[in-house]
Design a protein around this motif. Structure first.
Motif, PDB file in Angstrom:
ATOM      1  N   ASN A  78      10.503   4.192   7.640  1.00 35.63           N
ATOM      2  CA  ASN A  78      10.930   5.044   6.530  1.00 35.63           C
ATOM      3  C   ASN A  78      12.080   4.412   5.754  1.00 35.63           C
ATOM      4  OD1 ASN A  78       8.952   6.867   7.278  1.00 35.63           O
ATOM      5  ND2 ASN A  78      10.371   8.279   8.276  1.00 35.63           N
ATOM      6  N   ASN A  87      10.624   1.659   3.663  1.00 35.97           N
ATOM      7  CA  ASN A  87       9.865   2.189   2.528  1.00 35.97           C
ATOM      8  C   ASN A  87      10.783   2.746   1.442  1.00 35.97           C
ATOM      9  OD1 ASN A  87       7.502   1.431   3.728  1.00 35.97           O
ATOM     10  ND2 ASN A  87       6.859   3.486   4.314  1.00 35.97           N
ATOM     11  N   LEU A 118      11.069   1.433  -2.342  1.00 37.50           N
ATOM     12  CA  LEU A 118      10.856   2.365  -3.451  1.00 37.50           C
ATOM     13  C   LEU A 118      12.012   2.278  -4.446  1.00 37.50           C
ATOM     14  CD1 LEU A 118       9.218   4.835  -4.643  1.00 37.50           C
ATOM     15  CD2 LEU A 118      10.859   6.245  -3.402  1.00 37.50           C
ATOM     16  N   GLU A 133       2.165   4.647  -4.092  1.00 34.44           N
ATOM     17  CA  GLU A 133       2.019   4.197  -2.709  1.00 34.44           C
ATOM     18  C   GLU A 133       2.987   4.897  -1.754  1.00 34.44           C
ATOM     19  OE1 GLU A 133       2.835   0.142  -0.144  1.00 34.44           O
ATOM     20  OE2 GLU A 133       2.595  -0.031  -2.310  1.00 34.44           O
ATOM     21  N   LEU A 134       4.201   5.188  -2.228  1.00 34.78           N
ATOM     22  CA  LEU A 134       5.255   5.608  -1.306  1.00 34.78           C
ATOM     23  C   LEU A 134       5.741   7.046  -1.478  1.00 34.78           C
ATOM     24  CD1 LEU A 134       7.347   2.305  -1.170  1.00 34.78           C
ATOM     25  CD2 LEU A 134       5.667   3.157   0.476  1.00 34.78           C
ATOM     26  N   ARG A 139       5.803   8.312   3.689  1.00 31.31           N
ATOM     27  CA  ARG A 139       5.950   8.554   2.246  1.00 31.31           C
ATOM     28  C   ARG A 139       7.014   9.615   1.991  1.00 31.31           C
ATOM     29  NH1 ARG A 139       0.399   8.446  -0.913  1.00 31.31           N
ATOM     30  NH2 ARG A 139      -0.536   6.632   0.048  1.00 31.31           N
TER      31      ARG A 139
END
Length: 156
Positions: A21, A24, A28, A42-43, A130
């Motif tokens: 996480n 990600n 992002l 995607e995220l 996500r």
């Protein structure tokens, strides 16, 4: 999968959910502040919601992406720096600093072309790697002060 469970990373090694996480979210933020908004697809979850996003809160992935697009239009030439990332369970907290040029209307304030710098904190809740929900707390006093919109007796 429970908090702390391991997943495989790109090199095939073990990676906790928290590490994934954090990775990600860092990606992002890096991509969206470079104006690569496709990464949102995607995220972010389909029904991502946000709170405190400069009056541009999102209720789904499309409006979340639009926030980043509108933010880039309002604040150009962005230099975004992650100061710290902390993860626990399904949440990641990021402390950041941003420097940008105020080149578009935001919060009803017309562009000044002033170079601004402020810090902030965001808490992002994740589902399956996500962003599902996010709370943003930028230093609004610093922003308003740099724009000359605070009374003299108020300091940021």
């Amino acid at each position: 999968m429970t908090d702390g469970d391991e997943t495989a990373d790109e090199e095939g090694g073990a990676q906790t959910v928290e590490e994934r996480n954090k990775e990600n979210l860092a990606r992002l933020l890096e991509e969206t502040h470079r104006e690569n908004f496709d990464v949102v697809d995607e995220l972010a979850t389909e029904d991502v919601t946000t709170h405190g996003f400069f009056g541009m809160d999102a209720t789904d992935r499309e409006s979340y992406r639009r926030f980043y697009e509108d933010f880039a239009a309002a604040f150009g030439d962005q230099e975004f720096e992650v100061e710290d990332l902390i993860a626990e369970g399904d949440k990641v907290v990021v402390h950041f600093t941003i420097t940008a040029t105020h080149r578009g209307e935001v919060l009803g304030i017309e562009p000044t072309n002033e170079r601004l710098s402020w810090s902030g904190v965001a808490i992002d809740r994740f589902e399956d790697g996500r962003v599902a929900e996010a709370w943003l707390s930028p230093d609004y006093l610093a922003i308003l002060s740099q724009l000359g919109l605070l009374p003299d007796e108020v300091e940021a």
